[in-house]
Design an enzyme around this catalytic site. Structure first.
Site, PDB file in Angstrom:
ATOM      1  N   LYS A   1      89.715 -25.936  29.391  1.00 13.29           N
ATOM      2  CA  LYS A   1      88.840 -26.641  28.521  1.00 13.29           C
ATOM      3  C   LYS A   1      89.791 -27.315  27.416  1.00 13.29           C
ATOM      4  O   LYS A   1      90.634 -26.945  27.079  1.00 13.29           O
ATOM      5  CB  LYS A   1      87.686 -25.891  28.010  1.00 13.29           C
ATOM      6  CG  LYS A   1      86.539 -25.294  29.026  1.00 13.29           C
ATOM      7  CD  LYS A   1      85.752 -26.492  29.440  1.00 13.29           C
ATOM      8  CE  LYS A   1      84.718 -26.062  30.357  1.00 13.29           C
ATOM      9  NZ  LYS A   1      83.639 -25.060  30.152  1.00 13.29           N
TER      10      LYS A   1
ATOM     11  N   ARG B   1      84.899 -17.752  35.292  1.00 14.99           N
ATOM     12  CA  ARG B   1      84.764 -19.005  35.969  1.00 14.99           C
ATOM     13  C   ARG B   1      86.067 -19.718  35.693  1.00 14.99           C
ATOM     14  O   ARG B   1      86.554 -20.216  34.541  1.00 14.99           O
ATOM     15  CB  ARG B   1      83.537 -19.930  35.715  1.00 14.99           C
ATOM     16  CG  ARG B   1      83.503 -21.021  36.432  1.00 14.99           C
ATOM     17  CD  ARG B   1      82.285 -21.764  36.246  1.00 14.99           C
ATOM     18  NE  ARG B   1      81.888 -22.880  36.893  1.00 14.99           N
ATOM     19  CZ  ARG B   1      82.371 -24.168  36.698  1.00 14.99           C
ATOM     20  NH1 ARG B   1      83.137 -24.464  35.689  1.00 14.99           N
ATOM     21  NH2 ARG B   1      82.132 -25.300  37.478  1.00 14.99           N
TER      22      ARG B   1
END
Length: 646
Positions: free
Chosen positions: A583, A618
């Site tokens: 991210k 994840r």
């Protein structure tokens, strides 16, 4: 089956500990007229202090009050009592509740019993077109139901002929308001999870509105130990059925689902439904005791009961506060959460025909983007051939779950229609399902379209991963409820195109606010039929949060879990998924512009999450992450250091 998973087959699985039954020594005598076939619930229910009456005068007075519009019947009733000291004047006189006491039939004058028997048979054949006020208030409920429930034994020893067919709840008189009830579920025969699903659907049709579910527990049988393990849970529900009518509904559901009414006491059963609490009522007769008398001695009952607590329910309600404190005390005396994850009692989640016990280690979800525009690997796996090759690589590296996404959810991504999404997704799903290496891996579909979720599950996907938490498709909750698969519910404000607008990134306390907002989604999902034991929560790292807010949230996952408690304690114990992989906030911290260069930074975020109780992580690069995850598990999971956070 995922590698190292603690999984248990839940298909042919029979019994659990005893049905929540009324002990023989606690049964009381009740009025002989309470089993009248025509109007079985002519009984005084009083909150906090319940009394039964066998007094013929009281029965006649109730009968006359119920039949004001039937003069012919009224005159018969009066004439039937004319030979006794019970005059109509006597019948119209109010009897104080203090005068109504419990006593056995043997204590009653045979002549009075005979007159009451004659009376009952005269009244029994007449059905009221407009039953009078069936209201629950601080003093009394007057019920007149066409079916006797006092003959339905909680113990399961009821004769078949005594259990009425009552699935059509419209035949029952309704109370004037809804009442909060707690119902326990147990099963140890057949497909136990499917039986729970059917029972919950049947309760809904019968007028029992389930609003909150406990977790799902597998437990060793009690009392009669030579039988299969039980699944146990409990629900909080609202109903305007009176207690006896509710008992009758539950008994009829049990019978419909194959329970043998004359089965072995505490023996195997496909379903066991018991009323634990009905509002603040305390009551006991030969068919029903409220609260249930054996709650506090049974861990498989106390554990789900603890899950149903929330601060809203207990706000200002001393009865529920005391019950929770009692449950908490009982749970601690039994050993608390330390007794979970043992053979005798496990918290589980059904997936792919198995029961998943997720707390022993961290599970790895590998990301497979079948998109041209994903922020990290867009376009790499758009073809079926490349997607299948990547799925095999993720599985070989140690992924337990592969998350298939055909719609990019990066900021400002173009939103696809469900048809466009399915065109990309289904060919890849079909190809992956043919691979022998995928037999031990679960598949997840990353979508916020209910139609995509439905088709993907139809083609063999095991769970639905919805980044919108159900907000972008009003049909998502009802669709997932019918699919009966795990549902990953993520927090996000707006949609991928609007999630970074100023209004969507304002928080007072990001961890607490995210937890509280997700609670609203949990409430809607459970009311739509998705039980808590099928939900996985995701705080939504990277979605509608600034870089600073992502860091704050990742550093305070316990605060996020605590925020979920405003809905239920079950929500704080749900499996938590964490998705920080590659991210932008990691790139900002490490000054890494390219997403694919952020795998080591991802590992740091993942380990921080595992230390705070994350159950699924994840990631894009499973191979680079798996050793760090194993080390984190060895430090935190095996010593139970994260259990106190849940």
């Amino acid at each position: 089956m995922p590698k190292g998973a603690a999984l248990l087959d839940y298909h042919p699985s029979p019994p659990r500990s005893p049905p929540l039954a009324v002990p023989e020594d606690s049964k009381r005598h009740v009025s002989h007229y309470s089993v009248a076939p025509a109007y079985s619930c002519m009984t005084n229910f009083q909150p906090r202090k319940m009394r039964s009456s066998c007094q013929s005068a009281h029965f006649l007075r109730v009968a006359l009050r119920l039949l004001p519009s039937k003069p012919a019947i009224r005159s018969k009733i009066v004439s039937a009592s004319s030979s006794s000291p019970l005059s109509e004047e006597t019948l119209s006189t109010s009897v104080s509740s203090n005068q109504i006491t419990d006593f056995s039939l043997e204590q009653t004058d045979p002549a009075v019993l005979s007159r009451c028997e004659d009376l009952r048979y005269q009244v029994r054949g007449h059905r009221l077109d407009n039953p009078p006020n069936n209201t629950w208030n601080s003093s009394v409920i007057t019920c007149s139901t066409p079916i006797s429930h006092s003959t339905c034994q909680i113990s399961g020893d009821t004769p078949a002929s005594a259990v009425p067919s009552i699935m059509n709840s419209s035949i029952f008189p309704k109370l004037s308001c809804l009442h909060e009830v707690v119902i326990a579920l147990g099963s140890n025969m057949g497909d136990r999870v499917e039986t729970f699903d059917k029972a919950l659907n049947m309760m809904k049709k019968a007028g029992v509105q389930v609003v909150c579910h406990a977790g799902l527990y597998e437990s060793a049988p009690a009392y009669v130990t030579d039988q299969p393990k039980f699944l146990n849970s409990a629900v909080r529900a609202r109903t305007n059925l009176d207690p006896r009518a509710l008992l009758g509904v539950l008994k009829d559901i049990e019978r419909s689902l194959g329970r043998i009414v004359n089965g072995v006491r505490y023996g195997p059963r496909p379903i066991d439904l018991d009323i634990l609490f009905y509002g603040d009522v305390e009551f006991s007769d030969e068919s029903l005791t409220l609260p249930h008398p054996r709650i506090w001695e049974r861990p498989f009952v106390v554990a789900p009961l603890m899950d149903l607590y929330n601060s809203t329910l207990c706000d200002g309600n001393n009865i529920w506060i005391k019950r929770f404190e009692k449950a908490k005390c009982a749970w601690q005396l039994m050993g608390g959460d330390t007794q979970l994850c043992q053979d005798d009692l496990k918290r589980v989640l059904p997936i792919g025909g198995k029961l998943w016990q997720w707390s022993n280690r961290t599970y790895i979800m590998g990301i497979l983007n079948i998109t041209p525009d994903s922020f990290s690997d867009g376009g790499k796996y758009l073809s079926v051939q490349n997607a299948v090759a990547q799925a095999e690589a993720l599985a070989a590296a140690g992924a337990d779950i592969i998350d298939l996404g055909a719609q990019s959810t990066r900021p400002f991504a173009t939103k696809l229609t469900s048809d466009e999404e399915l065109k990309r997704l289904i060919p890849v799903v079909d190809a992956i399902k043919k691979l022998p290496s995928m037999e031990s891996v679960w598949l997840s579909v990353d979508t916020f379209h209910s139609e995509v979720a439905k088709e993907a599950v139809k083609h063999g996907v095991h769970m639905v991963n919805d980044v919108s938490g159900g907000h972008l498709d009003p049909e998502m909750y009802s669709t997932v409820a019918k699919l009966c698969v795990p549902y990953i519910m993520m927090h996000m404000r707006g949609d991928p195109a609007t999630m970074l607008q100023e209004k969507n990134i304002l928080y007072k306390n990001v961890s607490a606010d995210v937890g509280a907002e997700l609670c609203k989604s949990l409430s809607k999902a459970e009311s739509s039929g998705i039980p808590a034991w099928r939900i996985v929560v995701d705080p939504g790292i990277g979605f509608s949060k600034t870089c600073e807010q992502n860091v704050q949230l990742l550093g305070d996952l316990s605060g996020f879990r605590s925020g979920l408690a405003s809905w239920s304690l079950a929500a704080t114990k749900m499996p938590m998924l964490l998705g920080p992989s590659r991210k932008r906030f990691l790139g900002k911290i490490c000054e890494l512009e390219k997403a694919e260069d952020r795998d080591i930074a991802t590992i740091g975020a993942v380990v921080a999450g595992i230390a705070q109780g994350a159950d699924i992580v994840r990631v894009h690069n499973v191979k680079a992450s798996i050793d760090a995850i194993r080390v984190a598990d060895a430090i935190f999971k095996t010593k139970g250091l994260t259990r106190s956070l849940k």
